[in-house]
Scaffold this motif. Structure first.
Motif, PDB file in Angstrom:
ATOM      1  N   HIS A  54      16.557  29.273 -25.709  1.00 42.00           N
ATOM      2  CA  HIS A  54      17.237  30.458 -25.176  1.00 42.00           C
ATOM      3  C   HIS A  54      17.603  31.373 -26.335  1.00 42.00           C
ATOM      4  O   HIS A  54      17.528  30.989 -27.507  1.00 42.00           O
ATOM      5  CB  HIS A  54      18.479  30.063 -24.361  1.00 42.00           C
ATOM      6  CG  HIS A  54      19.489  29.290 -25.140  1.00 42.00           C
ATOM      7  ND1 HIS A  54      20.389  29.886 -25.989  1.00 42.00           N
ATOM      8  CD2 HIS A  54      19.738  27.961 -25.216  1.00 42.00           C
ATOM      9  CE1 HIS A  54      21.156  28.962 -26.530  1.00 42.00           C
ATOM     10  NE2 HIS A  54      20.764  27.776 -26.090  1.00 42.00           N
ATOM     11  N   ASP A  61      25.310  32.959 -26.841  1.00 33.65           N
ATOM     12  CA  ASP A  61      25.577  31.542 -27.040  1.00 33.65           C
ATOM     13  C   ASP A  61      26.711  31.433 -28.052  1.00 33.65           C
ATOM     14  O   ASP A  61      26.487  31.403 -29.265  1.00 33.65           O
ATOM     15  CB  ASP A  61      24.323  30.814 -27.537  1.00 33.65           C
ATOM     16  CG  ASP A  61      24.509  29.304 -27.657  1.00 33.65           C
ATOM     17  OD1 ASP A  61      25.639  28.857 -27.968  1.00 33.65           O
ATOM     18  OD2 ASP A  61      23.526  28.573 -27.479  1.00 33.65           O
ATOM     19  N   ASP A  62      27.928  31.406 -27.551  1.00 37.75           N
ATOM     20  CA  ASP A  62      29.108  31.431 -28.427  1.00 37.75           C
ATOM     21  C   ASP A  62      29.133  30.284 -29.422  1.00 37.75           C
ATOM     22  O   ASP A  62      29.541  30.464 -30.580  1.00 37.75           O
ATOM     23  CB  ASP A  62      30.391  31.411 -27.591  1.00 37.75           C
ATOM     24  CG  ASP A  62      30.557  32.660 -26.753  1.00 37.75           C
ATOM     25  OD1 ASP A  62      29.934  33.693 -27.080  1.00 37.75           O
ATOM     26  OD2 ASP A  62      31.323  32.611 -25.767  1.00 37.75           O
ATOM     27  N   SER A  63      28.671  29.113 -29.007  1.00 38.32           N
ATOM     28  CA  SER A  63      28.678  27.959 -29.899  1.00 38.32           C
ATOM     29  C   SER A  63      27.762  28.183 -31.099  1.00 38.32           C
ATOM     30  O   SER A  63      28.168  27.989 -32.253  1.00 38.32           O
ATOM     31  CB  SER A  63      28.254  26.709 -29.123  1.00 38.32           C
ATOM     32  OG  SER A  63      28.190  25.597 -29.988  1.00 38.32           O
ATOM     33  N   TRP A  64      26.516  28.586 -30.833  1.00 38.00           N
ATOM     34  CA  TRP A  64      25.580  28.813 -31.939  1.00 38.00           C
ATOM     35  C   TRP A  64      25.956  30.039 -32.766  1.00 38.00           C
ATOM     36  O   TRP A  64      25.816  30.031 -33.985  1.00 38.00           O
ATOM     37  CB  TRP A  64      24.146  28.929 -31.420  1.00 38.00           C
ATOM     38  CG  TRP A  64      23.449  27.612 -31.482  1.00 38.00           C
ATOM     39  CD1 TRP A  64      23.240  26.743 -30.463  1.00 38.00           C
ATOM     40  CD2 TRP A  64      22.901  26.990 -32.656  1.00 38.00           C
ATOM     41  NE1 TRP A  64      22.589  25.615 -30.931  1.00 38.00           N
ATOM     42  CE2 TRP A  64      22.373  25.747 -32.265  1.00 38.00           C
ATOM     43  CE3 TRP A  64      22.817  27.363 -33.991  1.00 38.00           C
ATOM     44  CZ2 TRP A  64      21.764  24.875 -33.162  1.00 38.00           C
ATOM     45  CZ3 TRP A  64      22.206  26.501 -34.883  1.00 38.00           C
ATOM     46  CH2 TRP A  64      21.688  25.272 -34.463  1.00 38.00           C
ATOM     47  N   GLU A  65      26.433  31.098 -32.111  1.00 37.01           N
ATOM     48  CA  GLU A  65      26.859  32.271 -32.876  1.00 37.01           C
ATOM     49  C   GLU A  65      28.002  31.886 -33.811  1.00 37.01           C
ATOM     50  O   GLU A  65      28.037  32.305 -34.965  1.00 37.01           O
ATOM     51  CB  GLU A  65      27.260  33.414 -31.946  1.00 37.01           C
ATOM     52  CG  GLU A  65      26.065  34.102 -31.307  1.00 37.01           C
ATOM     53  CD  GLU A  65      26.439  35.383 -30.593  1.00 37.01           C
ATOM     54  OE1 GLU A  65      26.968  36.297 -31.264  1.00 37.01           O
ATOM     55  OE2 GLU A  65      26.193  35.467 -29.378  1.00 37.01           O
ATOM     56  N   LEU A 115      19.887  33.560 -28.918  1.00 37.74           N
ATOM     57  CA  LEU A 115      21.146  33.348 -29.634  1.00 37.74           C
ATOM     58  C   LEU A 115      22.252  34.199 -29.032  1.00 37.74           C
ATOM     59  O   LEU A 115      23.387  33.752 -28.904  1.00 37.74           O
ATOM     60  CB  LEU A 115      20.961  33.668 -31.123  1.00 37.74           C
ATOM     61  CG  LEU A 115      22.216  33.662 -31.993  1.00 37.74           C
ATOM     62  CD1 LEU A 115      22.874  32.283 -31.995  1.00 37.74           C
ATOM     63  CD2 LEU A 115      21.874  34.092 -33.413  1.00 37.74           C
ATOM     64  N   HIS A 128      17.580  24.544 -27.852  1.00 35.71           N
ATOM     65  CA  HIS A 128      18.786  23.849 -27.401  1.00 35.71           C
ATOM     66  C   HIS A 128      18.569  22.343 -27.315  1.00 35.71           C
ATOM     67  O   HIS A 128      19.443  21.568 -27.671  1.00 35.71           O
ATOM     68  CB  HIS A 128      19.229  24.397 -26.047  1.00 35.71           C
ATOM     69  CG  HIS A 128      20.475  23.795 -25.532  1.00 35.71           C
ATOM     70  ND1 HIS A 128      21.710  24.069 -26.080  1.00 35.71           N
ATOM     71  CD2 HIS A 128      20.699  22.915 -24.546  1.00 35.71           C
ATOM     72  CE1 HIS A 128      22.629  23.379 -25.439  1.00 35.71           C
ATOM     73  NE2 HIS A 128      22.048  22.671 -24.496  1.00 35.71           N
TER      74      HIS A 128
END
Length: 122
Positions: A3, A8-12, A5, A39
């Motif tokens: 998906h 995506d709060d976690s990856w950001e 970036l 992911h």
């Protein structure tokens, strides 16, 4: 499996915490719409070594227009990290996850001409 970036709060957050002098990380944080995140990618141990992961990832990235793809690999998963290295992924560094109990290596690959990754069919 894959998906964007952006959103995506976690990856950001993970990448933002890693911003140093690495221009690639700064670029992903400043333009998250140009980066994809893998992911989840897993193959049952009975079927590893048959090219399933490579084919699945190639299919997932086939029509993307992003310039980068990132993923996380548990630090102890040396075989997986070696596989990704053969496919052209580079290690950006480690982050602590699960309340600091686990170290995850963050890997990046630059997508060239669509979805082609080094060592992987496009």
């Amino acid at each position: 499996m894959v998906h964007g970036l952006q959103g995506d709060d976690s990856w950001e957050g993970t990448l933002s915490s890693m911003v140093t002098t690495d221009a690639r990380i700064k670029s992903m944080v400043s333009d998250p719409g140009n980066t994809l995140v893998v992911h989840e990618l897993a193959v049952h141990s009975d079927y590893r070594g048959l090219g399933i992961a490579r084919s699945a990832l190639a299919s997932a990235l086939e029509h993307c227009t992003a310039s980068n793809v990132v993923l996380g690999v548990y630090e102890q998963a040396e075989t997986a990290r070696q596989m990704y290295a053969r496919w052209g992924y580079q290690d950006l560094g480690a982050v602590l996850i699960q309340d600091g109990a686990v170290r995850m290596r963050v890997l990046i690959a630059e997508l060239q001409g669509g979805a082609e990754l080094q060592g992987q069919p496009g």
